[in-house]
Design a protein around this motif. Structure first.
Motif, mmCIF file in Angstrom:
data_model
loop_
_atom_site.group_PDB
_atom_site.id
_atom_site.type_symbol
_atom_site.label_atom_id
_atom_site.label_comp_id
_atom_site.label_asym_id
_atom_site.label_seq_id
_atom_site.Cartn_x
_atom_site.Cartn_y
_atom_site.Cartn_z
ATOM 1 N N MET A 172 0.811 -1.222 0.000
ATOM 2 C CA MET A 172 0.000 0.000 0.000
ATOM 3 C C MET A 172 0.840 1.267 0.000
ATOM 4 O O MET A 172 0.375 2.330 -0.405
ATOM 5 N N GLU A 173 2.077 1.163 0.470
ATOM 6 C CA GLU A 173 2.937 2.355 0.582
ATOM 7 C C GLU A 173 4.230 2.128 -0.186
ATOM 8 O O GLU A 173 5.136 1.464 0.302
ATOM 9 N N SER A 174 4.324 2.681 -1.392
ATOM 10 C CA SER A 174 5.513 2.450 -2.214
ATOM 11 C C SER A 174 6.764 3.043 -1.574
ATOM 12 O O SER A 174 7.865 2.495 -1.703
ATOM 13 N N THR A 175 6.623 4.138 -0.844
ATOM 14 C CA THR A 175 7.794 4.802 -0.251
ATOM 15 C C THR A 175 8.378 4.003 0.906
ATOM 16 O O THR A 175 9.502 4.244 1.325
ATOM 17 N N ALA A 176 7.609 3.056 1.424
ATOM 18 C CA ALA A 176 8.083 2.269 2.569
ATOM 19 C C ALA A 176 8.970 1.108 2.134
ATOM 20 O O ALA A 176 9.548 0.422 2.975
ATOM 21 N N ASN A 177 9.085 0.866 0.828
ATOM 22 C CA ASN A 177 9.816 -0.317 0.366
ATOM 23 C C ASN A 177 11.287 -0.031 0.093
ATOM 24 O O ASN A 177 11.700 1.099 -0.129
ATOM 25 N N TYR A 178 12.059 -1.103 0.136
ATOM 26 C CA TYR A 178 13.499 -1.036 -0.099
ATOM 27 C C TYR A 178 13.898 -2.321 -0.799
ATOM 28 O O TYR A 178 13.103 -3.248 -0.916
ATOM 29 N N THR A 179 15.130 -2.400 -1.254
ATOM 30 C CA THR A 179 15.577 -3.619 -1.938
ATOM 31 C C THR A 179 16.660 -4.354 -1.142
ATOM 32 O O THR A 179 16.938 -5.513 -1.408
#
Length: 788
Positions: A696-703
């Protein structure tokens, strides 16, 4: 220089044109384009990988793997090619190859039997289905004058060629890439051989076509068999087969794990009554009548079956077969159906017949694939489909029919003898008392019941809906569906209130313009759209495509009072999976989109984050993706089992042959279809959160993420099993580690085990590339880092 300058533009144009050719079905032209492109850019890893993807989609797994492998050799850090290769490697070089090569006892027995045969005069040898080439090399090492081998799989053929070259046998063993059924004398081998060696047997013995290949071999490739017991007969002038034959054993058993994967065990799913679903079956049928749409058996390693199993009968001999008797082989499929009566030794619900065999290599040596043996073999499972099951009692006799109609071994539980009466299992009606389906019926009542069943079901015998085993297990998972039902109920209630607040005093209208739109894009059969529609004020869209499965959903909608117009099948014929997420109309956005995030094997679904990104754009204000978030959890373990199933272990050559470096090219770091509850391992840490995917929150993701985990015991960290906590919203979640889950788990197997002491801190570097998780580990505290 110009070629390098034009490379990017060339790739872009090529991919656009091949997509166009694919969409209109001009497949030959598509591959012609790729061939021409590779003539211009033979070392372009992106073009190789893309061609591999097209080949894999068309079902050419061998060829696809070759292209992924070439792309990786050119650029080892190319994530797309690596992920593709890892996924396809499990198909091409199945994990049992590693277990088999690590099974020293099995290898020695085969070597001794071959050596004995060669030394007794069998000096010309054909290895059918050579795999890595190990049996052919055993024959050559034993002194055979001429050795030939055949292999159908392109990948295994090329691997065997490499192995033969490395062992300096490429000139002395002729290997051909073809089926043995297509081989001829003198075209493929100069003359008939005196010995055939093979291990083209599966868990059900005949499933890899050994009967057909041996009949062909006896007629076309093998010298005639030895006649009688003439020990002075010249062995080089007669033919024989290793293995010489087999004895097949069976046993009736009870197992909840098998039951929930093959038949419906619940009457309600997510508050929906499913009594109107009709007959649902897994694609595994132990019917004595061959049916091309049904598999005759599945396989399980009984010693690792979650929840275990209960033996209801003693093991019995189902079949004996002599591979050195061609008349017996030819007569197998026309054998009369054998009817065996088995005394029931323990009471319990009849869920399946389990089958294994003893492979007689020669008169002195044999291998067993039984459930108590520590081998690379699984057992064949013939499940029982009767809806309510049947509880066997001590003193009952179970009647089993054994047949080989189409050269597949078929075992079928057909009846129970109780108190002098025969109860036919095929004609049982769904009884009210499931604990004892027939104890209250007289023989006359049983007969009437059977006749009534025959009359009412005569036209419906073939009218059943087939579900994959994982789909059946999902349908039986009440906790999963209840969680979705609760989360959907909360969201729908919130959205209804929001609609009412937009138009104060108007009330909730039933007009379709005011309905909430919910989309379920689950893979395969799913009831989630119907569960959403059952909450009212919802128009649900299902991505179920199979007609019979759609009919089941329609029947269930009607029986659960869901208006017909509130359930729609959102079919999309486009190749692009993301097309499934398009809007239902120009004006309307989705209130909820349900994404299928985890594959049954335990991996994140490919392109999940791209789908989530698109789904977010199509949600109305206040709408939600289900699940909203996925938390990846894991643990440090020591497991020799995972090592043995992942690569050929040890520095010693296998039977003196250099095989490991070649087959270990197909080692994949992530082991899939893992049952963590029964995995032989030592836990070396507590559970730890490895990674978070927020849909739901693209900014919360990392790789990338670094995670510290403390060792709780001393040992060797060999692997990191992982699974998922799937958060539907902030309060409701389901785990893929649950005992009732239809999902399996996966594990990252370290290239080199990491020694730890209790209290050591291990730093894990966790990466998500596309949808592939990779983990590397090292010890953080002194005496210094130990990189894996």
């Amino acid at each position: 220089m110009f070629k390098d300058f034009a490379r990017e533009s060339f790739r872009f144009t090529l991919f656009k044109w091949t997509e166009e050719l694919d969409s209109v079905g001009r497949i030959q032209e598509l591959f012609d384009c790729y061939e021409q492109a590779l003539e211009l850019f033979p070392a372009d890893e992106v073009i190789l990988n893309s061609m591999g993807e097209h080949l894999f989609r068309m079902g050419f797994r061998d060829e696809a793997a070759g292209h992924f492998h070439k792309a990786l050799k050119l650029r080892p850090d190319y994530p797309e090619a690596r992920e593709n290769f890892y996924r396809v490697a499990n198909w091409l070089v199945e994990r049992w190859h590693f277990l088999m090569l690590n099974d020293h006892g099995r290898n020695r027995k085969y070597q001794q039997a071959i050596q004995k045969a060669v030394q007794s005069g069998c000096n010309t040898v054909l290895d059918i289905g050579t795999g890595t080439g190990i049996l052919g090399m055993c024959a050559k090492k034993a002194g055979a004058a001429e050795v030939y081998a055949c292999e159908l799989s392109k990948t295994m053929y090329e691997l065997a060629c490499e192995v033969l070259t490395a062992n300096k046998m490429a000139d002395s063993i002729k290997i051909v890439h073809m089926k043995s059924l297509e081989m001829e004398v003198p075209k493929d081998i100069p003359k008939k051989v005196s010995l055939v060696v093979t291990e083209t047997v599966d868990a059900g013995l005949f499933g890899e076509g050994i009967i057909e290949s041996l009949i062909h071999a006896w007629h076309h490739l093998l010298l005639p068999p030895q006649r009688g017991e003439n020990e002075f007969q010249d062995q080089s002038a007669t033919g024989r087969v290793i293995p010489a034959g087999a004895t097949v054993f069976g046993m009736a058993l009870e197992s909840l794990e098998i039951r929930r994967h093959h038949r419906l065990c619940v009457s309600e799913v997510g508050s929906l009554s499913i009594s109107a679903a009709g007959e649902l079956r897994s694609p595994v049928s132990c019917s004595p009548e061959p049916d091309e749409s049904m598999e005759p058996y599945t396989t399980e390693r009984l010693s690792r079956l979650p929840g275990g199993y209960k033996a209801l009968t003693e093991p019995f001999t189902a079949l004996n077969i002599d591979f050195n008797n061609v008349q017996e082989l030819e007569g197998l499929s026309s054998r009369e159906v054998q009817r065996i009566r088995l005394p029931v030794t323990q009471g319990g619900e009849l869920d399946a017949l389990a089958v294994w065999f003893q492979l007689h290599l020669d008169e002195d040596s044999s291998l067993s694939t039984g459930p108590e043996e520590d081998t690379c073999w699984e057992q064949a499972i013939y499940p029982v489909h009767s809806t309510k099951g049947f509880v066997l009692k001590p003193q009952d006799e179970l009647v089993v029919e054994v047949s080989c109609r189409d050269a597949f071994l078929r075992l079928c539980s057909v009846a129970v003898l109780r108190d002098g009466h025969e109860i036919c299992l095929d004609t049982l009606q769904d009884p009210q008392n499931t604990a004892d389906p027939v104890s209250n019926q007289t023989p006359e009542a049983e007969l009437c019941s059977a006749l009534a069943c025959l009359q009412t079901d005569q036209n419906q015998i073939k009218d059943f809906c087939m579900l994959e085993c994982s789909e059946m297990a999902l349908l039986n998972n009440q906790e999963y569906h209840q969680s979705f039902s609760s989360a959907l109920s909360k969201l729908i209630s919130q959205m209804k209130v929001k609609c009412q607040n937009k138009e104060p005093g108007s009330g909730v209208q039933s007009d379709s313009a005011d309905l909430l739109f919910v989309l379920d894009v689950s893979e395969g059969f799913s009831l989630l759209s119907l569960i959403a529609a059952s909450h009212g004020h919802v128009k649900a869209f299902s991505s179920v495509e199979k007609v019979k499965q759609q009919e089941v959903l329609k029947r269930l909608a009607q029986s659960n009072n869901v208006p017909e117009q509130h359930l729609e099948f959102w079919l999309n014929n486009m190749e692009d999976e993301q097309g499934m997420l398009k809007r239902p109309s120009r004006e309307k956005l989705w209130s909820a989109i349900m994404l299928d995030c985890v594959e049954t094997c335990g991996l994140i679904r490919q392109k999940l984050m791209e789908k989530a990104s698109l789904a977010r754009c199509l949600l109305e204000d206040g709408g939600s993706i289900f699940p909203a978030k996925i938390v990846v959890q894991g643990i440090l373990v020591e497991s020799d089992t995972l090592l043995l199933e992942s690569a050929v272990q040890g520095q010693e050559p296998t039977l003196g042959f250099n095989i490991a470096p070649f087959i270990n090219q197909f080692t994949v770091p992530v082991h899939v279809f893992l049952d963590f509850s029964t995995l032989e391992c030592r836990h070396l840490s507590e559970f730890v959160e490895l990674f978070v995917l927020d849909l739901m929150e693209s900014t919360a993701n990392y790789t990338n993420r670094e995670v510290k985990v403390q060792a709780t015991s001393a040992g060797r960290v060999t692997a990191i099993p992982f699974w998922y906590q799937i958060h539907l919203d902030q309060e409701i979640s389901v785990s893929t580690l649950s005992q009732n889950s239809h999902w399996k788990q996966a594990a990252v197997v370290l290239q080199q085990p990491l020694r730890v002491q209790a209290g050591d801190w291990v730093r894990l570097a966790v990466k998500l590339q596309k949808s592939a998780i990779s983990i590397s580990a090292h010890i953080e505290n002194p005496p210094g880092p130990m990189e894996q």
